[in-house]
Design a protein around this motif. Structure first.
Motif, PDB file in Angstrom:
ATOM      1  N   ALA A  43       0.815  -1.211   0.000  1.00 43.22           N
ATOM      2  CA  ALA A  43       0.000   0.000   0.000  1.00 43.22           C
ATOM      3  C   ALA A  43       0.849   1.262   0.000  1.00 43.22           C
ATOM      4  N   ASP A  44       2.154   1.136   0.156  1.00 44.99           N
ATOM      5  CA  ASP A  44       3.018   2.295   0.252  1.00 44.99           C
ATOM      6  C   ASP A  44       3.991   2.341  -0.919  1.00 44.99           C
ATOM      7  N   ASP A  94      -3.188   7.336  11.601  1.00 46.23           N
ATOM      8  CA  ASP A  94      -3.740   7.633  10.280  1.00 46.23           C
ATOM      9  C   ASP A  94      -3.093   6.709   9.261  1.00 46.23           C
ATOM     10  N   ARG A  95      -3.787   5.656   8.888  1.00 46.08           N
ATOM     11  CA  ARG A  95      -3.213   4.678   7.968  1.00 46.08           C
ATOM     12  C   ARG A  95      -3.168   5.177   6.525  1.00 46.08           C
ATOM     13  N   ASN A  96      -3.691   6.386   6.275  1.00 47.84           N
ATOM     14  CA  ASN A  96      -3.585   6.955   4.936  1.00 47.84           C
ATOM     15  C   ASN A  96      -2.263   7.693   4.728  1.00 47.84           C
ATOM     16  N   ARG A  97      -1.548   7.931   5.828  1.00 51.78           N
ATOM     17  CA  ARG A  97      -0.247   8.574   5.709  1.00 51.78           C
ATOM     18  C   ARG A  97       0.784   7.565   5.213  1.00 51.78           C
ATOM     19  N   ARG A 153       2.721  -0.250  11.973  1.00 55.10           N
ATOM     20  CA  ARG A 153       1.400  -0.727  11.568  1.00 55.10           C
ATOM     21  C   ARG A 153       0.961  -1.945  12.388  1.00 55.10           C
TER      22      ARG A 153
END
Length: 330
Positions: free
Chosen positions: A10-11, A142-145, A239
């Motif tokens: 995802a990154d 914030d898992r969107n970072r 995470r």
């Protein structure tokens, strides 16, 4: 060739290779120096006394329990028992200020097996520069970072003090928990010094690092990683469901050009008088001296004496009787 570790898809960062392990070079200073020049780091697996590491880790656990962010874990917390319980982090001391005041590193480095390892490593007495970071990193909220934040080199912040960065994991740190990631074999200067950057961000861009240079591993209590001042590195966001526990320190061999570490008796924009275990030292300060505060900002004029009060602890790199760097411990 480095084996590849799975990176979170995802990154946007490259797959990460496995760190080289240098245990087999212990006792061979020539081979260690060659590896240092080639890799930009030394990584030693399972060399630090685990009981000593556990006693150090207990200081972190005590703070986390007092803050109420983990449930009580008893007198012998294990690597995986330090789980975040979901409590508010609004007032959490992310810089671990209670540990800064307690200085648990002092008792740790004085433990005989710890002292003996670093003495064997350097074939000399270790000199510990009091620049320390205590880290208890909670799961990323914030898992969107992105997981990468602030690729940097430590060299610009303490010029003239040729210490080695000493990073010690206090519990298991796997890919999910994140932790330190470095660029192998890169020791040239990339990021600018904060005093020369005009207030702009001095971090290194991801695209400045060749994708195949990144390395990390699953770290365990008992491991230790030492890095060159100019090795680019960053942390991967946590995470997992646990706090990530580690300590950053700075170490040198006694034979190296060690700084003066003592207390200020007198200071102005022209000179500083400092006293350490060896006595009283009088050093000149000139416009090229990097007199910095705890944020890395260069001080000048009356601001020097305003910031450094009498009896302030100080670290000074020097050329003869001239101070080249004056900085606080951390």
């Amino acid at each position: 060739m480095a084996t590849q570790m799975e990176a979170p898809t995802a990154d946007k960062f490259p797959e990460v290779g496995e760190l080289n392990t240098h245990n087999h070079l212990l006792g061979d200073l020539e081979a260690l120096d060659a590896a240092w020049e080639r890799d930009g780091y030394w990584f030693f697996r399972d060399v630090l006394d685990k009981d000593a590491v556990a006693r150090l880790r207990k200081s972190w656990v005590d703070v986390l329990e007092r803050e109420g962010v983990i449930d009580p874990v008893g007198d012998a917390p294990t690597d995986r028992s330090i789980r975040y319980n979901g409590a508010s982090l609004e007032s959490f001391p992310f810089r671990m200020e209670p540990l800064v005041a307690l200085k648990p590193w002092r008792a740790f480095v004085e433990e005989k097996p710890i002292h003996d390892f670093f003495t064997r490593l350097f074939d000399d007495e270790p000199f510990w520069v009091p620049v320390v970071e205590y880290r208890a990193t909670p799961p990323q909220q914030d898992r969107n970072r992105p997981r990468i934040d602030g690729i940097h080199q430590d060299g610009p912040y303490s010029p003239g003090i040729p210490f080695r960065i000493c990073w010690i994991p206090l519990a298991e740190i796997d890919a999910e928990t994140g932790g330190l990631m470095l660029a192998e074999g890169m020791t040239e200067k990339i990021n600018r010094h904060p005093r020369d950057a005009g207030g702009t961000n001095t971090s290194i861009r991801l695209e400045d690092i060749p994708a195949d240079r990144w390395r990390r591993t699953t770290y365990q209590a008992g491991d230790v990683l030492l890095m060159n001042l100019w090795t680019p590195h960053t942390g991967l966001a946590n995470r997992s469901d646990r706090f990530r526990l580690s300590m950053d320190h700075r170490v040198m061999a006694r034979r190296d050009q060690c700084p003066i570490v003592g207390h200020v008796e007198e200071i102005s924009e022209q000179h500083v008088v400092v006293r350490d275990a060896g006595g009283r030292h009088v050093l000149s300060i000139d416009p090229d001296t990097y007199v910095r505060n705890d944020q890395g900002k260069k001080l000048s004029g009356p601001a020097i004496a305003e910031w450094y009060r009498s009896r302030s602890e100080v670290i000074i790199a020097h050329d003869g009787d001239r101070a080249s760097v004056v900085r606080p411990p951390h």
